[in-house]
Write a protein that holds these residues in place. Structure first.
Motif, PDB file in Angstrom:
ATOM      1  N   GLY A 113      43.085 -54.120  23.025  1.00 35.06           N
ATOM      2  CA  GLY A 113      43.027 -52.671  23.222  1.00 35.06           C
ATOM      3  C   GLY A 113      41.595 -52.177  23.308  1.00 35.06           C
ATOM      4  N   GLN A 114      40.691 -52.911  22.638  1.00 30.94           N
ATOM      5  CA  GLN A 114      39.271 -52.541  22.652  1.00 30.94           C
ATOM      6  C   GLN A 114      38.662 -52.703  24.047  1.00 30.94           C
ATOM      7  OE1 GLN A 114      37.085 -52.145  19.434  1.00 30.94           O
ATOM      8  NE2 GLN A 114      39.078 -51.293  18.897  1.00 30.94           N
ATOM      9  N   LEU A 115      39.213 -53.659  24.815  1.00 29.37           N
ATOM     10  CA  LEU A 115      38.733 -53.857  26.188  1.00 29.37           C
ATOM     11  C   LEU A 115      39.245 -52.734  27.084  1.00 29.37           C
ATOM     12  CD1 LEU A 115      37.467 -55.444  28.535  1.00 29.37           C
ATOM     13  CD2 LEU A 115      39.538 -56.842  28.624  1.00 29.37           C
ATOM     14  N   ILE A 116      40.530 -52.407  26.947  1.00 28.78           N
ATOM     15  CA  ILE A 116      41.090 -51.320  27.761  1.00 28.78           C
ATOM     16  C   ILE A 116      40.388 -50.001  27.407  1.00 28.78           C
ATOM     17  CG2 ILE A 116      43.185 -50.034  28.329  1.00 28.78           C
ATOM     18  CD1 ILE A 116      43.196 -52.917  29.365  1.00 28.78           C
ATOM     19  N   GLU A 117      40.186 -49.770  26.107  1.00 25.45           N
ATOM     20  CA  GLU A 117      39.486 -48.550  25.686  1.00 25.45           C
ATOM     21  C   GLU A 117      38.080 -48.488  26.299  1.00 25.45           C
ATOM     22  OE1 GLU A 117      38.059 -48.306  21.721  1.00 25.45           O
ATOM     23  OE2 GLU A 117      38.032 -46.113  21.707  1.00 25.45           O
ATOM     24  N   ALA A 118      37.411 -49.642  26.329  1.00 23.11           N
ATOM     25  CA  ALA A 118      36.067 -49.689  26.914  1.00 23.11           C
ATOM     26  C   ALA A 118      36.129 -49.320  28.393  1.00 23.11           C
ATOM     27  CB  ALA A 118      35.458 -51.078  26.723  1.00 23.11           C
ATOM     28  N   GLY A 119      37.168 -49.811  29.080  1.00 19.37           N
ATOM     29  CA  GLY A 119      37.339 -49.480  30.497  1.00 19.37           C
ATOM     30  C   GLY A 119      37.573 -47.994  30.704  1.00 19.37           C
ATOM     31  N   ILE A 120      38.299 -47.390  29.754  1.00 19.12           N
ATOM     32  CA  ILE A 120      38.600 -45.955  29.864  1.00 19.12           C
ATOM     33  C   ILE A 120      37.352 -45.118  29.555  1.00 19.12           C
ATOM     34  CG2 ILE A 120      39.955 -44.067  28.867  1.00 19.12           C
ATOM     35  CD1 ILE A 120      42.166 -46.182  28.276  1.00 19.12           C
ATOM     36  N   GLN A 121      36.638 -45.505  28.509  1.00 21.17           N
ATOM     37  CA  GLN A 121      35.514 -44.680  28.033  1.00 21.17           C
ATOM     38  C   GLN A 121      34.247 -44.817  28.879  1.00 21.17           C
ATOM     39  OE1 GLN A 121      35.662 -42.434  25.678  1.00 21.17           O
ATOM     40  NE2 GLN A 121      37.768 -42.882  25.117  1.00 21.17           N
ATOM     41  N   ALA A 122      34.020 -46.009  29.421  1.00 15.23           N
ATOM     42  CA  ALA A 122      32.757 -46.253  30.113  1.00 15.23           C
ATOM     43  C   ALA A 122      32.809 -45.730  31.553  1.00 15.23           C
ATOM     44  CB  ALA A 122      32.452 -47.745  30.116  1.00 15.23           C
ATOM     45  N   ASP A 123      31.626 -45.397  32.074  1.00 18.46           N
ATOM     46  CA  ASP A 123      31.539 -45.041  33.493  1.00 18.46           C
ATOM     47  C   ASP A 123      31.664 -46.286  34.361  1.00 18.46           C
ATOM     48  OD1 ASP A 123      30.904 -42.252  32.987  1.00 18.46           O
ATOM     49  OD2 ASP A 123      28.983 -43.007  32.248  1.00 18.46           O
ATOM     50  N   ARG A 124      31.134 -47.406  33.840  1.00 17.62           N
ATOM     51  CA  ARG A 124      31.194 -48.678  34.580  1.00 17.62           C
ATOM     52  C   ARG A 124      31.542 -49.801  33.620  1.00 17.62           C
ATOM     53  NH1 ARG A 124      30.575 -45.723  38.148  1.00 17.62           N
ATOM     54  NH2 ARG A 124      29.071 -45.653  39.854  1.00 17.62           N
ATOM     55  N   LEU A 125      32.541 -50.615  33.974  1.00 19.81           N
ATOM     56  CA  LEU A 125      32.790 -51.837  33.223  1.00 19.81           C
ATOM     57  C   LEU A 125      32.311 -52.997  34.093  1.00 19.81           C
ATOM     58  CD1 LEU A 125      35.748 -52.811  31.020  1.00 19.81           C
ATOM     59  CD2 LEU A 125      35.004 -54.399  32.764  1.00 19.81           C
TER      60      LEU A 125
END
Lengths: 130, 120
Positions: A113-125
């Protein structure tokens, strides 16, 4: 800009971890934010403190730990990938009845979930892998 | 929660490396986070969807059924590269789930529309 970084390969065999490290450092140096670095697949092997490379070589694990100490960088190791590959912290050792731990300082073990959250929160993954 | 378009790009055969299996794990979590999830299958990644995985001989758990379960998680946008299929002598009839077979250019166009691309 807010970046998230994913590292899919372990240290030394592949350049991905080196590239991710240099990219992360450059992002921070340029004044951007790194929301999280997420280690997946064999990338979790970047988080074992038992790594002992030859003295004249770079220590990839320590390098990440040091970067985290200096910048409060969030280094997250995927729990499912870590369990498969024997990357263990105190909580995991207790839960799975292991007699040792090897998670390096500055890293923490958590879920996908931390990876998906990072994808949601960041401008660029940005994904580093093969 | 913000909804973003997540595309998971699968490029590897199913059992030679762990990428396909661990990619599926992220897809399911992405769906649980109610994101707009799609999957693309290109290069050897098309083999992941081939009907009739038999893994007894290699002592690995077969995960073909997981692709069939994806629609239960509202993951039903599966795009397969036409050229990759053809190069391996496969057609959509050889695959274990309904997919949209598309040209490489069309998949590229879809990639350009995504917020997050994860490549496995």
């Amino acid at each position: 800009m807010k970046f998230a970084i994913q590292v899919n390969e372990g240290p030394y065999t592949h350049q991905a971890s080196d590239s991710a490290y240099h990219f992360t450092k450059a992002v921070l140096a340029a004044g951007h934010e790194v929301f999280r670095v997420f280690f997946y697949h064999d990338g979790v092997n970047n988080a074992t403190r038992l790594t002992t490379p030859p003295q004249d070589d770079r220590n990839i694990v320590n390098r990440w730990s040091k970067l985290a100490q200096g910048s409060e960088l969030d280094l997250v190791v995927c729990v499912a990938a870590a369990q498969r590959r024997g990357i263990v912290d105190d909580g995991e050792a207790k839960r799975n009845g292991k007699d040792a731990t090897n998670l390096a300082p500055g890293f923490r073990i958590s879920g996908l979930g931390q990876l998906i959250e990072a994808g949601i929160q960041a401008d660029r993954l940005v994904v580093f892998g093969d | 929660m913000t909804t973003k378009k997540f595309m998971f790009v699968n490029r590897k055969a199913p059992y030679g490396t762990i990428y396909a299996l661990e990619s599926l794990e992220v897809v399911l979590i992405g769906a649980a986070f109610e994101q707009d999830v799609s999957m693309a299958f290109i290069d050897d990644g098309v083999y992941q969807l081939k009907k009739g995985h038999q893994t007894k001989g290699i002592e690995m758990k077969a995960f073909e059924k997981t692709y069939g379960a994806l629609e239960d998680y509202d993951v039903n946008k599966l795009y397969v590269d036409e050229q990759s299929l053809a190069a391996r002598g496969l057609t959509a009839d050889d695959l274990c789930v309904p997919v949209e077979v598309m040209s490489r250019a069309a998949i590229g166009q879809l990639m350009a529309e995504q917020d997050v691309l994860l490549s496995f």
